[in-house]
Scaffold this motif. Structure first.
Motif, PDB file in Angstrom:
ATOM      1  N   MET A   1      -3.786   3.541   7.360  1.00 15.54           N
ATOM      2  CA  MET A   1      -4.274   4.914   7.297  1.00 15.54           C
ATOM      3  C   MET A   1      -3.596   5.776   8.353  1.00 15.54           C
ATOM      4  SD  MET A   1      -6.138   6.887   5.619  1.00 15.54           S
ATOM      5  CE  MET A   1      -6.290   8.625   5.872  1.00 15.54           C
ATOM      6  N   ILE A   2      -3.512   5.259   9.590  1.00 20.05           N
ATOM      7  CA  ILE A   2      -2.876   6.019  10.660  1.00 20.05           C
ATOM      8  C   ILE A   2      -1.395   6.212  10.338  1.00 20.05           C
ATOM      9  CG2 ILE A   2      -2.168   5.917  13.088  1.00 20.05           C
ATOM     10  CD1 ILE A   2      -4.882   4.477  13.560  1.00 20.05           C
ATOM     11  N   ASN A   3      -0.769   5.132   9.866  1.00 20.92           N
ATOM     12  CA  ASN A   3       0.641   5.231   9.516  1.00 20.92           C
ATOM     13  C   ASN A   3       0.879   6.241   8.416  1.00 20.92           C
ATOM     14  OD1 ASN A   3       1.833   3.525  11.311  1.00 20.92           O
ATOM     15  ND2 ASN A   3       1.348   1.705  10.095  1.00 20.92           N
ATOM     16  N   ASN A   4      -0.047   6.227   7.471  1.00 24.50           N
ATOM     17  CA  ASN A   4       0.043   7.160   6.366  1.00 24.50           C
ATOM     18  C   ASN A   4       0.010   8.611   6.869  1.00 24.50           C
ATOM     19  OD1 ASN A   4       0.219   8.026   3.838  1.00 24.50           O
ATOM     20  ND2 ASN A   4      -1.773   7.257   3.134  1.00 24.50           N
ATOM     21  N   THR A   5      -0.946   8.873   7.800  1.00 22.79           N
ATOM     22  CA  THR A   5      -1.065  10.227   8.341  1.00 22.79           C
ATOM     23  C   THR A   5       0.189  10.624   9.106  1.00 22.79           C
ATOM     24  OG1 THR A   5      -3.329   9.561   8.723  1.00 22.79           O
ATOM     25  CG2 THR A   5      -2.709  11.760   9.458  1.00 22.79           C
ATOM     26  N   SER A   6       0.686   9.731   9.983  1.00 20.90           N
ATOM     27  CA  SER A   6       1.857  10.097  10.777  1.00 20.90           C
ATOM     28  C   SER A   6       3.078  10.275   9.877  1.00 20.90           C
ATOM     29  CB  SER A   6       2.179   9.061  11.852  1.00 20.90           C
ATOM     30  OG  SER A   6       1.282   8.015  11.819  1.00 20.90           O
ATOM     31  N   PHE A   7       3.173   9.441   8.849  1.00 18.84           N
ATOM     32  CA  PHE A   7       4.291   9.595   7.918  1.00 18.84           C
ATOM     33  C   PHE A   7       4.257  10.971   7.260  1.00 18.84           C
ATOM     34  CE2 PHE A   7       5.888   9.191   3.539  1.00 18.84           C
ATOM     35  CZ  PHE A   7       7.212   8.918   3.826  1.00 18.84           C
ATOM     36  N   LEU A   8       3.056  11.364   6.848  1.00 20.12           N
ATOM     37  CA  LEU A   8       2.882  12.677   6.219  1.00 20.12           C
ATOM     38  C   LEU A   8       3.266  13.793   7.185  1.00 20.12           C
ATOM     39  CD1 LEU A   8       1.705  13.782   3.509  1.00 20.12           C
ATOM     40  CD2 LEU A   8      -0.366  14.265   4.807  1.00 20.12           C
ATOM     41  N   LEU A   9       2.860  13.606   8.474  1.00 21.47           N
ATOM     42  CA  LEU A   9       3.155  14.642   9.467  1.00 21.47           C
ATOM     43  C   LEU A   9       4.657  14.774   9.695  1.00 21.47           C
ATOM     44  CD1 LEU A   9       0.354  14.094  12.114  1.00 21.47           C
ATOM     45  CD2 LEU A   9       0.624  15.987  10.519  1.00 21.47           C
ATOM     46  N   VAL A  10       5.358  13.623   9.774  1.00 19.09           N
ATOM     47  CA  VAL A  10       6.804  13.660   9.997  1.00 19.09           C
ATOM     48  C   VAL A  10       7.508  14.287   8.798  1.00 19.09           C
ATOM     49  CG1 VAL A  10       8.859  12.230  10.302  1.00 19.09           C
ATOM     50  CG2 VAL A  10       6.777  11.700  11.560  1.00 19.09           C
ATOM     51  N   LEU A  11       7.081  13.869   7.602  1.00 22.10           N
ATOM     52  CA  LEU A  11       7.689  14.400   6.378  1.00 22.10           C
ATOM     53  C   LEU A  11       7.506  15.913   6.299  1.00 22.10           C
ATOM     54  CD1 LEU A  11       9.058  13.236   3.777  1.00 22.10           C
ATOM     55  CD2 LEU A  11       6.848  13.560   2.685  1.00 22.10           C
ATOM     56  N   ARG A  12       6.292  16.356   6.610  1.00 25.18           N
ATOM     57  CA  ARG A  12       5.983  17.775   6.552  1.00 25.18           C
ATOM     58  C   ARG A  12       6.829  18.553   7.559  1.00 25.18           C
ATOM     59  NH1 ARG A  12      -0.013  18.592   7.679  1.00 25.18           N
ATOM     60  NH2 ARG A  12      -0.504  17.631   5.690  1.00 25.18           N
ATOM     61  N   PHE A  13       6.986  17.942   8.761  1.00 30.78           N
ATOM     62  CA  PHE A  13       7.825  18.509   9.821  1.00 30.78           C
ATOM     63  C   PHE A  13       9.228  18.779   9.278  1.00 30.78           C
ATOM     64  CE2 PHE A  13       8.445  18.850  14.490  1.00 30.78           C
ATOM     65  CZ  PHE A  13       9.824  18.884  14.528  1.00 30.78           C
ATOM     66  N   ILE A  14       9.849  17.728   8.727  1.00 29.47           N
ATOM     67  CA  ILE A  14      11.235  17.852   8.268  1.00 29.47           C
ATOM     68  C   ILE A  14      11.341  18.854   7.116  1.00 29.47           C
ATOM     69  CG2 ILE A  14      13.152  16.597   7.216  1.00 29.47           C
ATOM     70  CD1 ILE A  14      12.070  14.102   8.689  1.00 29.47           C
ATOM     71  N   LEU A  15      10.426  18.746   6.157  1.00 31.64           N
ATOM     72  CA  LEU A  15      10.495  19.634   4.996  1.00 31.64           C
ATOM     73  C   LEU A  15      10.316  21.095   5.397  1.00 31.64           C
ATOM     74  CD1 LEU A  15       8.656  17.708   2.149  1.00 31.64           C
ATOM     75  CD2 LEU A  15      11.083  18.188   2.405  1.00 31.64           C
ATOM     76  N   LEU A  16       9.367  21.354   6.307  1.00 32.61           N
ATOM     77  CA  LEU A  16       9.133  22.746   6.704  1.00 32.61           C
ATOM     78  C   LEU A  16      10.330  23.320   7.453  1.00 32.61           C
ATOM     79  CD1 LEU A  16       5.371  22.965   7.669  1.00 32.61           C
ATOM     80  CD2 LEU A  16       6.556  24.260   5.920  1.00 32.61           C
ATOM     81  N   VAL A  17      10.958  22.508   8.336  1.00 31.39           N
ATOM     82  CA  VAL A  17      12.134  22.997   9.058  1.00 31.39           C
ATOM     83  C   VAL A  17      13.246  23.317   8.065  1.00 31.39           C
ATOM     84  CG1 VAL A  17      13.969  22.371  10.658  1.00 31.39           C
ATOM     85  CG2 VAL A  17      11.619  21.869  11.241  1.00 31.39           C
ATOM     86  N   LEU A  18      13.494  22.402   7.112  1.00 24.25           N
ATOM     87  CA  LEU A  18      14.567  22.636   6.145  1.00 24.25           C
ATOM     88  C   LEU A  18      14.259  23.854   5.270  1.00 24.25           C
ATOM     89  CD1 LEU A  18      15.619  19.060   5.005  1.00 24.25           C
ATOM     90  CD2 LEU A  18      16.779  20.624   6.542  1.00 24.25           C
ATOM     91  N   LEU A  19      13.008  23.960   4.840  1.00 26.17           N
ATOM     92  CA  LEU A  19      12.600  25.100   4.016  1.00 26.17           C
ATOM     93  C   LEU A  19      12.837  26.404   4.770  1.00 26.17           C
ATOM     94  CD1 LEU A  19      11.102  25.515   1.257  1.00 26.17           C
ATOM     95  CD2 LEU A  19       9.052  25.884   2.608  1.00 26.17           C
ATOM     96  N   GLN A  20      12.466  26.390   6.071  1.00 26.85           N
ATOM     97  CA  GLN A  20      12.638  27.588   6.884  1.00 26.85           C
ATOM     98  C   GLN A  20      14.108  27.964   7.016  1.00 26.85           C
ATOM     99  OE1 GLN A  20      10.231  29.618   8.378  1.00 26.85           O
ATOM    100  NE2 GLN A  20      12.004  30.881   8.747  1.00 26.85           N
ATOM    101  N   VAL A  21      14.951  27.004   7.420  1.00 34.54           N
ATOM    102  CA  VAL A  21      16.331  27.375   7.750  1.00 34.54           C
ATOM    103  C   VAL A  21      17.207  27.535   6.517  1.00 34.54           C
ATOM    104  CG1 VAL A  21      16.212  26.352  10.024  1.00 34.54           C
ATOM    105  CG2 VAL A  21      17.077  24.995   8.137  1.00 34.54           C
ATOM    106  N   LEU A  22      16.920  26.804   5.441  1.00 31.74           N
ATOM    107  CA  LEU A  22      17.811  26.892   4.287  1.00 31.74           C
ATOM    108  C   LEU A  22      17.369  27.941   3.286  1.00 31.74           C
ATOM    109  CD1 LEU A  22      18.699  23.162   3.604  1.00 31.74           C
ATOM    110  CD2 LEU A  22      20.007  24.879   4.818  1.00 31.74           C
ATOM    111  N   VAL A  23      16.081  28.250   3.248  1.00 28.66           N
ATOM    112  CA  VAL A  23      15.616  29.235   2.270  1.00 28.66           C
ATOM    113  C   VAL A  23      15.167  30.524   2.944  1.00 28.66           C
ATOM    114  CG1 VAL A  23      14.013  29.697   0.406  1.00 28.66           C
ATOM    115  CG2 VAL A  23      14.892  27.398   0.713  1.00 28.66           C
TER     116      VAL A  23
END
Lengths: 169, 273
Positions: free
Chosen positions: A1-23
Protein backbone atom coordinates in the motif's frame (compact mmCIF):
# COMPACT_ATOMS: atom_id res chain seq x y z
CA UNK A 1 0.00 0.00 0.00
CA UNK A 2 2.77 2.43 0.93
CA UNK A 3 4.71 1.50 -2.18
CA UNK A 4 1.62 1.98 -4.24
CA UNK A 5 1.13 5.50 -2.85
CA UNK A 6 4.76 6.54 -3.35
CA UNK A 7 4.74 5.11 -6.86
CA UNK A 8 1.66 7.17 -7.65
CA UNK A 9 3.30 10.27 -6.18
CA UNK A 10 6.47 9.83 -8.25
CA UNK A 11 4.49 9.13 -11.42
CA UNK A 12 2.32 12.18 -10.84
CA UNK A 13 5.46 14.27 -10.21
CA UNK A 14 7.01 13.28 -13.54
CA UNK A 15 3.80 13.57 -15.54
CA UNK A 16 2.94 17.01 -14.15
CA UNK A 17 6.45 18.37 -14.84
CA UNK A 18 6.35 17.05 -18.42
CA UNK A 19 2.81 18.34 -18.94
CA UNK A 20 3.87 21.75 -17.67
CA UNK A 21 7.04 22.15 -19.73
CA UNK A 22 5.97 20.44 -22.95
CA UNK A 23 2.38 21.64 -23.20
CA UNK A 24 1.48 24.53 -20.94
CA UNK A 25 4.75 26.47 -21.18
CA UNK A 26 4.23 26.65 -24.94
CA UNK A 27 0.61 27.71 -24.78
CA UNK A 28 1.29 31.48 -24.74
CA UNK A 29 -2.40 32.25 -24.88
CA UNK A 30 -2.87 35.97 -25.74
CA UNK A 31 0.90 36.21 -25.79
CA UNK A 32 1.72 35.63 -22.15
CA UNK A 33 -0.79 33.35 -20.44
CA UNK A 34 1.01 30.15 -19.51
CA UNK A 35 -1.02 28.41 -16.79
CA UNK A 36 1.14 26.81 -14.09
CA UNK A 37 -0.83 23.60 -13.74
CA UNK A 38 1.90 21.68 -11.91
CA UNK A 39 0.55 23.26 -8.69
CA UNK A 40 -2.12 20.54 -8.81
CA UNK A 41 0.54 18.29 -7.31
CA UNK A 42 0.12 20.15 -4.04
CA UNK A 43 -3.64 20.04 -4.37
CA UNK A 44 -3.68 16.26 -4.80
CA UNK A 45 -0.90 15.42 -2.36
CA UNK A 46 -2.14 13.20 0.53
CA UNK A 47 -2.89 15.07 3.71
CA UNK A 48 -1.53 12.63 6.28
CA UNK A 49 2.10 12.70 5.23
CA UNK A 50 5.37 13.87 6.67
CA UNK A 51 5.58 17.64 6.23
CA UNK A 52 9.36 17.66 5.86
CA UNK A 53 9.26 15.26 2.91
CA UNK A 54 6.40 17.23 1.41
CA UNK A 55 8.26 20.56 1.50
CA UNK A 56 11.46 19.07 0.11
CA UNK A 57 9.52 17.29 -2.63
CA UNK A 58 7.75 20.51 -3.59
CA UNK A 59 11.06 22.34 -3.71
CA UNK A 60 12.36 19.83 -6.24
CA UNK A 61 9.11 19.98 -8.18
CA UNK A 62 9.55 23.72 -8.59
CA UNK A 63 13.23 23.32 -9.38
CA UNK A 64 12.51 20.78 -12.13
CA UNK A 65 10.08 23.16 -13.81
CA UNK A 66 12.66 25.95 -13.38
CA UNK A 67 15.44 24.01 -15.06
CA UNK A 68 13.23 23.28 -18.04
CA UNK A 69 11.90 26.78 -18.47
CA UNK A 70 15.11 28.71 -17.60
CA UNK A 71 13.44 30.71 -14.86
CA UNK A 72 16.32 30.44 -12.33
CA UNK A 73 14.63 29.28 -9.09
CA UNK A 74 11.42 31.32 -9.19
CA UNK A 75 9.09 28.33 -9.41
CA UNK A 76 10.95 26.62 -6.56
CA UNK A 77 10.54 29.64 -4.29
CA UNK A 78 6.84 30.00 -5.05
CA UNK A 79 6.10 26.29 -4.71
CA UNK A 80 7.97 25.91 -1.43
CA UNK A 81 5.98 28.85 -0.07
CA UNK A 82 2.59 27.27 -0.76
CA UNK A 83 3.91 23.91 0.44
CA UNK A 84 4.71 25.54 3.77
CA UNK A 85 1.39 27.40 3.93
CA UNK A 86 -0.76 24.45 2.81
CA UNK A 87 -1.82 23.27 6.32
CA UNK A 88 -2.78 26.84 7.22
CA UNK A 89 -4.85 27.19 4.07
CA UNK A 90 -6.51 23.80 4.64
CA UNK A 91 -7.34 24.78 8.19
CA UNK A 92 -8.88 27.99 6.89
CA UNK A 93 -10.90 26.27 4.16
CA UNK A 94 -11.99 22.99 5.76
CA UNK A 95 -12.00 24.02 9.40
CA UNK A 96 -10.89 21.42 11.94
CA UNK A 97 -12.40 18.68 9.76
CA UNK A 98 -9.29 17.99 7.81
CA UNK A 99 -7.39 16.73 10.83
CA UNK A 100 -9.63 13.66 11.11
CA UNK A 101 -8.38 10.36 9.72
CA UNK A 102 -11.42 9.92 7.51
CA UNK A 103 -11.12 13.26 5.79
CA UNK A 104 -10.78 13.08 2.04
CA UNK A 105 -10.66 15.87 -0.50
CA UNK A 106 -13.43 14.27 -2.53
CA UNK A 107 -15.78 14.30 0.45
CA UNK A 108 -15.62 18.07 0.78
CA UNK A 109 -17.96 20.35 -1.11
CA UNK A 110 -17.18 21.78 -4.53
CA UNK A 111 -17.01 25.27 -3.05
CA UNK A 112 -14.37 24.16 -0.53
CA UNK A 113 -12.28 22.47 -3.19
CA UNK A 114 -12.53 25.58 -5.35
CA UNK A 115 -11.47 27.91 -2.52
CA UNK A 116 -8.59 25.64 -1.56
CA UNK A 117 -7.23 25.54 -5.12
CA UNK A 118 -7.83 29.26 -5.64
CA UNK A 119 -5.91 30.20 -2.48
CA UNK A 120 -2.99 27.96 -3.47
CA UNK A 121 -2.91 29.54 -6.92
CA UNK A 122 -3.18 33.15 -5.75
CA UNK A 123 -0.30 32.84 -3.26
CA UNK A 124 1.85 30.88 -5.69
CA UNK A 125 1.34 33.31 -8.57
CA UNK A 126 1.86 36.35 -6.40
CA UNK A 127 5.25 35.08 -5.21
CA UNK A 128 6.12 33.87 -8.70
CA UNK A 129 5.43 37.13 -10.53
CA UNK A 130 6.87 39.29 -7.75
CA UNK A 131 10.16 37.44 -8.05
CA UNK A 132 10.03 37.36 -11.82
CA UNK A 133 9.31 41.03 -12.41
CA UNK A 134 11.04 42.20 -9.24
CA UNK A 135 10.38 45.92 -9.29
CA UNK A 136 7.83 47.81 -7.27
CA UNK A 137 7.33 50.34 -10.05
CA UNK A 138 5.70 47.50 -11.96
CA UNK A 139 3.41 46.36 -9.16
CA UNK A 140 0.39 46.88 -11.40
CA UNK A 141 1.89 44.47 -13.92
CA UNK A 142 2.51 41.95 -11.11
CA UNK A 143 -1.14 42.16 -10.06
CA UNK A 144 -2.41 41.99 -13.61
CA UNK A 145 -0.35 38.90 -14.42
CA UNK A 146 -1.23 37.24 -11.11
CA UNK A 147 -4.94 37.68 -11.70
CA UNK A 148 -5.09 36.78 -15.38
CA UNK A 149 -2.68 33.83 -15.32
CA UNK A 150 -4.23 32.78 -11.99
CA UNK A 151 -7.69 32.58 -13.52
CA UNK A 152 -6.33 30.49 -16.40
CA UNK A 153 -4.60 28.12 -13.98
CA UNK A 154 -7.73 27.91 -11.84
CA UNK A 155 -9.96 26.97 -14.78
CA UNK A 156 -7.54 24.31 -15.99
CA UNK A 157 -6.95 23.11 -12.44
CA UNK A 158 -10.68 22.64 -11.80
CA UNK A 159 -11.02 20.83 -15.12
CA UNK A 160 -8.18 18.47 -14.32
CA UNK A 161 -9.34 17.81 -10.78
CA UNK A 162 -12.86 17.00 -12.03
CA UNK A 163 -11.47 14.78 -14.78
CA UNK A 164 -9.26 12.71 -12.50
CA UNK A 165 -11.19 12.84 -9.24
CA UNK A 166 -13.02 9.53 -9.58
CA UNK A 167 -9.82 7.58 -10.18
CA UNK A 168 -8.11 8.97 -7.10
CA UNK A 169 -10.04 6.72 -4.70
CA UNK B 1 21.35 24.40 25.08
CA UNK B 2 18.24 22.39 25.82
CA UNK B 3 16.15 25.38 24.89
CA UNK B 4 17.93 25.90 21.60
CA UNK B 5 17.35 22.26 20.64
CA UNK B 6 13.72 22.50 21.66
CA UNK B 7 13.38 25.64 19.59
CA UNK B 8 14.95 23.93 16.57
CA UNK B 9 12.65 20.92 16.90
CA UNK B 10 9.54 23.00 17.34
CA UNK B 11 10.25 25.23 14.36
CA UNK B 12 11.99 22.71 12.16
CA UNK B 13 9.39 22.96 9.39
CA UNK B 14 9.58 26.72 9.38
CA UNK B 15 13.39 26.66 9.38
CA UNK B 16 13.40 24.15 6.54
CA UNK B 17 11.06 26.40 4.61
CA UNK B 18 13.27 29.44 5.22
CA UNK B 19 16.33 27.46 4.19
CA UNK B 20 14.80 26.28 0.90
CA UNK B 21 13.41 29.75 0.17
CA UNK B 22 16.85 31.21 0.79
CA UNK B 23 18.43 28.74 -1.62
CA UNK B 24 15.97 29.62 -4.36
CA UNK B 25 16.42 33.33 -3.75
CA UNK B 26 20.20 32.99 -3.93
CA UNK B 27 19.89 31.12 -7.22
CA UNK B 28 17.54 33.79 -8.50
CA UNK B 29 19.42 36.90 -7.48
CA UNK B 30 23.02 35.89 -8.09
CA UNK B 31 22.27 35.79 -11.79
CA UNK B 32 20.38 39.07 -11.89
CA UNK B 33 23.77 40.71 -12.25
CA UNK B 34 24.91 39.33 -15.55
CA UNK B 35 24.88 35.67 -16.38
CA UNK B 36 22.28 32.99 -16.01
CA UNK B 37 22.88 30.41 -13.33
CA UNK B 38 25.47 27.82 -14.29
CA UNK B 39 23.43 24.86 -13.02
CA UNK B 40 19.83 25.86 -13.45
CA UNK B 41 19.45 26.09 -17.19
CA UNK B 42 17.92 23.98 -19.88
CA UNK B 43 21.16 23.26 -21.75
CA UNK B 44 21.86 20.11 -19.74
CA UNK B 45 21.61 16.58 -21.07
CA UNK B 46 18.22 15.56 -19.68
CA UNK B 47 16.23 18.67 -20.56
CA UNK B 48 17.99 18.89 -23.92
CA UNK B 49 17.05 15.34 -24.82
CA UNK B 50 13.43 15.81 -23.77
CA UNK B 51 13.13 19.02 -25.78
CA UNK B 52 14.77 17.36 -28.79
CA UNK B 53 12.28 14.53 -28.54
CA UNK B 54 9.36 16.95 -28.40
CA UNK B 55 10.81 19.07 -31.22
CA UNK B 56 11.22 16.00 -33.42
CA UNK B 57 7.48 15.54 -33.25
CA UNK B 58 6.27 19.13 -33.47
CA UNK B 59 8.72 20.22 -36.18
CA UNK B 60 6.82 18.11 -38.73
CA UNK B 61 3.87 20.45 -38.54
CA UNK B 62 5.90 23.41 -39.76
CA UNK B 63 7.94 21.79 -42.54
CA UNK B 64 6.21 23.54 -45.43
CA UNK B 65 6.53 26.94 -43.78
CA UNK B 66 10.17 26.26 -42.95
CA UNK B 67 10.83 25.36 -46.59
CA UNK B 68 9.20 28.58 -47.75
CA UNK B 69 11.49 30.56 -45.45
CA UNK B 70 14.62 28.85 -46.73
CA UNK B 71 13.64 29.32 -50.37
CA UNK B 72 12.95 32.99 -49.65
CA UNK B 73 16.38 33.35 -48.10
CA UNK B 74 18.01 31.55 -51.03
CA UNK B 75 16.27 33.94 -53.36
CA UNK B 76 17.65 36.94 -51.48
CA UNK B 77 21.16 35.53 -51.52
CA UNK B 78 20.90 34.76 -55.24
CA UNK B 79 19.75 38.30 -55.95
CA UNK B 80 22.90 39.54 -54.26
CA UNK B 81 25.05 37.02 -56.09
CA UNK B 82 23.77 37.95 -59.55
CA UNK B 83 24.20 41.62 -58.82
CA UNK B 84 27.79 41.06 -57.68
CA UNK B 85 27.16 42.40 -54.22
CA UNK B 86 29.30 39.69 -52.70
CA UNK B 87 32.86 38.78 -53.54
CA UNK B 88 33.34 35.91 -55.93
CA UNK B 89 34.58 32.77 -54.17
CA UNK B 90 38.06 33.06 -55.69
CA UNK B 91 38.64 36.31 -53.82
CA UNK B 92 37.81 34.83 -50.44
CA UNK B 93 40.82 33.26 -48.81
CA UNK B 94 41.08 32.00 -45.29
CA UNK B 95 43.02 35.01 -44.03
CA UNK B 96 40.21 37.44 -44.83
CA UNK B 97 37.45 35.41 -43.17
CA UNK B 98 36.34 37.07 -39.95
CA UNK B 99 33.15 35.22 -39.17
CA UNK B 100 32.17 31.61 -39.23
CA UNK B 101 28.54 30.54 -39.33
CA UNK B 102 27.18 27.41 -37.65
CA UNK B 103 23.62 26.31 -38.31
CA UNK B 104 21.30 25.04 -35.61
CA UNK B 105 17.69 24.51 -34.61
CA UNK B 106 15.59 25.93 -31.82
CA UNK B 107 14.26 23.15 -29.62
CA UNK B 108 12.60 25.32 -26.99
CA UNK B 109 11.49 28.92 -27.26
CA UNK B 110 9.95 31.28 -24.74
CA UNK B 111 8.80 34.88 -25.12
CA UNK B 112 6.25 35.47 -22.37
CA UNK B 113 8.63 35.90 -19.41
CA UNK B 114 10.72 38.85 -18.29
CA UNK B 115 13.95 37.09 -19.18
CA UNK B 116 13.42 34.76 -22.08
CA UNK B 117 15.79 32.00 -23.02
CA UNK B 118 15.90 29.85 -26.12
CA UNK B 119 17.36 26.35 -26.13
CA UNK B 120 19.19 25.24 -29.28
CA UNK B 121 20.53 21.88 -30.38
CA UNK B 122 24.18 22.84 -30.81
CA UNK B 123 26.73 22.81 -27.99
CA UNK B 124 30.41 22.61 -27.11
CA UNK B 125 30.95 19.68 -29.46
CA UNK B 126 30.04 22.01 -32.31
CA UNK B 127 32.49 24.57 -30.90
CA UNK B 128 29.80 26.83 -29.45
CA UNK B 129 31.02 28.96 -26.54
CA UNK B 130 29.45 31.66 -24.40
CA UNK B 131 28.78 35.08 -26.00
CA UNK B 132 28.37 34.02 -29.60
CA UNK B 133 25.70 35.84 -31.59
CA UNK B 134 22.59 34.00 -32.79
CA UNK B 135 20.56 35.19 -35.80
CA UNK B 136 17.81 33.91 -38.07
CA UNK B 137 17.37 34.57 -41.76
CA UNK B 138 15.39 37.73 -40.89
CA UNK B 139 17.38 39.29 -38.06
CA UNK B 140 19.04 38.95 -34.69
CA UNK B 141 17.80 36.62 -32.01
CA UNK B 142 20.15 36.70 -29.03
CA UNK B 143 23.47 35.74 -27.49
CA UNK B 144 24.66 32.30 -26.33
CA UNK B 145 24.60 32.14 -22.56
CA UNK B 146 25.28 28.59 -21.33
CA UNK B 147 26.56 25.55 -23.14
CA UNK B 148 26.70 21.82 -22.53
CA UNK B 149 28.11 19.12 -24.81
CA UNK B 150 25.20 19.07 -27.23
CA UNK B 151 22.92 21.95 -26.27
CA UNK B 152 23.07 25.66 -25.48
CA UNK B 153 20.76 28.26 -24.04
CA UNK B 154 20.49 31.62 -25.77
CA UNK B 155 19.56 34.84 -23.99
CA UNK B 156 16.87 36.23 -26.25
CA UNK B 157 16.77 39.94 -27.15
CA UNK B 158 13.46 39.73 -25.30
CA UNK B 159 15.16 39.92 -21.92
CA UNK B 160 15.45 42.83 -19.52
CA UNK B 161 19.15 41.97 -19.23
CA UNK B 162 19.74 42.19 -22.96
CA UNK B 163 21.78 45.14 -24.23
CA UNK B 164 22.97 45.11 -27.83
CA UNK B 165 24.75 47.75 -29.86
CA UNK B 166 22.55 48.92 -32.72
CA UNK B 167 22.47 51.77 -35.21
CA UNK B 168 20.32 53.35 -37.87
CA UNK B 169 21.02 51.85 -41.26
CA UNK B 170 23.37 53.82 -43.50
CA UNK B 171 24.46 56.11 -40.70
CA UNK B 172 26.82 55.80 -37.79
CA UNK B 173 24.51 56.97 -35.03
CA UNK B 174 24.47 54.09 -32.61
CA UNK B 175 22.57 53.33 -29.42
CA UNK B 176 21.66 50.40 -27.20
CA UNK B 177 18.91 47.94 -27.95
CA UNK B 178 16.98 46.99 -24.79
CA UNK B 179 13.61 45.48 -23.94
CA UNK B 180 11.77 47.75 -21.52
CA UNK B 181 8.12 47.22 -22.27
CA UNK B 182 8.32 43.59 -21.28
CA UNK B 183 4.81 42.62 -22.30
CA UNK B 184 5.09 43.22 -26.05
CA UNK B 185 7.23 40.57 -27.69
CA UNK B 186 7.26 42.16 -31.13
CA UNK B 187 8.74 45.48 -30.07
CA UNK B 188 12.13 46.29 -28.53
CA UNK B 189 13.50 49.72 -27.63
CA UNK B 190 16.50 51.60 -28.96
CA UNK B 191 17.88 54.19 -26.54
CA UNK B 192 20.74 56.71 -26.45
CA UNK B 193 20.29 58.03 -30.00
CA UNK B 194 20.99 61.82 -29.81
CA UNK B 195 18.07 64.12 -30.66
CA UNK B 196 19.89 65.81 -33.52
CA UNK B 197 19.66 62.64 -35.59
CA UNK B 198 16.95 62.88 -38.26
CA UNK B 199 14.51 59.97 -37.86
CA UNK B 200 11.52 58.80 -39.85
CA UNK B 201 9.02 56.11 -38.95
CA UNK B 202 9.91 53.03 -40.93
CA UNK B 203 13.70 53.54 -40.85
CA UNK B 204 15.64 50.30 -40.60
CA UNK B 205 17.67 49.49 -37.49
CA UNK B 206 20.69 47.19 -37.85
CA UNK B 207 23.43 45.97 -35.53
CA UNK B 208 26.31 48.36 -34.97
CA UNK B 209 30.04 47.86 -35.33
CA UNK B 210 30.80 48.32 -31.64
CA UNK B 211 30.04 44.75 -30.76
CA UNK B 212 32.49 41.87 -30.89
CA UNK B 213 29.53 39.47 -30.96
CA UNK B 214 27.52 40.43 -34.05
CA UNK B 215 28.86 41.50 -37.43
CA UNK B 216 27.80 44.96 -38.57
CA UNK B 217 24.57 45.50 -40.51
CA UNK B 218 22.52 42.52 -39.42
CA UNK B 219 18.88 43.60 -39.67
CA UNK B 220 16.90 44.06 -36.45
CA UNK B 221 13.65 45.88 -37.26
CA UNK B 222 12.02 49.12 -38.30
CA UNK B 223 11.17 52.24 -36.30
CA UNK B 224 7.57 52.04 -35.15
CA UNK B 225 7.42 55.15 -32.97
CA UNK B 226 9.92 57.55 -31.44
CA UNK B 227 9.86 60.10 -28.68
CA UNK B 228 12.33 62.08 -26.58
CA UNK B 229 13.25 60.51 -23.25
CA UNK B 230 13.12 62.26 -19.86
CA UNK B 231 16.40 64.10 -20.32
CA UNK B 232 15.05 65.55 -23.62
CA UNK B 233 18.39 65.00 -25.31
CA UNK B 234 18.04 61.42 -26.46
CA UNK B 235 15.42 59.54 -28.39
CA UNK B 236 13.46 56.60 -27.02
CA UNK B 237 12.63 54.53 -30.09
CA UNK B 238 10.22 51.61 -30.39
CA UNK B 239 11.61 49.13 -32.90
CA UNK B 240 9.31 46.58 -34.48
CA UNK B 241 11.27 43.37 -35.03
CA UNK B 242 11.63 41.68 -38.41
CA UNK B 243 11.69 38.34 -36.65
CA UNK B 244 8.49 36.76 -35.49
CA UNK B 245 9.79 35.81 -32.06
CA UNK B 246 6.96 33.33 -31.55
CA UNK B 247 7.90 31.24 -34.55
CA UNK B 248 11.58 30.41 -34.87
CA UNK B 249 13.01 27.24 -36.37
CA UNK B 250 16.36 27.34 -38.12
CA UNK B 251 19.02 29.64 -36.70
CA UNK B 252 22.62 30.59 -37.41
CA UNK B 253 25.26 30.96 -34.74
CA UNK B 254 28.00 33.43 -35.54
CA UNK B 255 31.53 32.86 -34.42
CA UNK B 256 33.74 35.94 -34.55
CA UNK B 257 37.23 34.66 -35.21
CA UNK B 258 38.78 37.95 -34.09
CA UNK B 259 36.82 38.23 -30.86
CA UNK B 260 39.63 37.04 -28.64
CA UNK B 261 42.03 39.54 -30.13
CA UNK B 262 39.56 42.39 -29.75
CA UNK B 263 38.81 41.52 -26.11
CA UNK B 264 42.50 41.17 -25.23
CA UNK B 265 43.29 44.51 -26.79
CA UNK B 266 40.41 46.18 -24.95
CA UNK B 267 41.44 44.63 -21.64
CA UNK B 268 44.99 45.79 -22.17
CA UNK B 269 43.87 49.32 -22.97
CA UNK B 270 41.68 49.46 -19.89
CA UNK B 271 44.51 48.16 -17.72
CA UNK B 272 46.76 50.94 -18.97
CA UNK B 273 44.28 53.61 -17.95
Amino acid sequence: MINNTSFLLVLRFILLVLLQVLVFNKLNFFGYINPLVYILYLYWYPIKQNRTTFIILCFFLGLCVDIFSDTLAINAAATVTIAYLRPTIMHFVFGVNYEFQSFKLNNSTKAQQFTFLALLIIIHHLVYFTLEIFSFSNSLLILQKTIIVGIATLILGMLFSTLFSSKKE
Amino acid sequence: MQQIINFLIRYKIFLLYLFLLLISCIFTFQSHSYHQSKFLNSSNYITGSIYTFSDNITSYFGLREENEKLVEENKRLRDKLFNNLVLSPSLIDSTSVNYEVIRGRVINNSYADQRNYITINKGESDSIVQDMGVITDKGILGIVENTSDNFSTVQSILSDKSNINAKIKNSNHFGSLVWENTTDYNVVQLIDIPRLVPLTIGDTIVTGAMSSIFPENIPIGTIKRFDLDNSKSFYFIDVELFNDMTNIGTIYIIKNLNRKEVLELEAETEAND
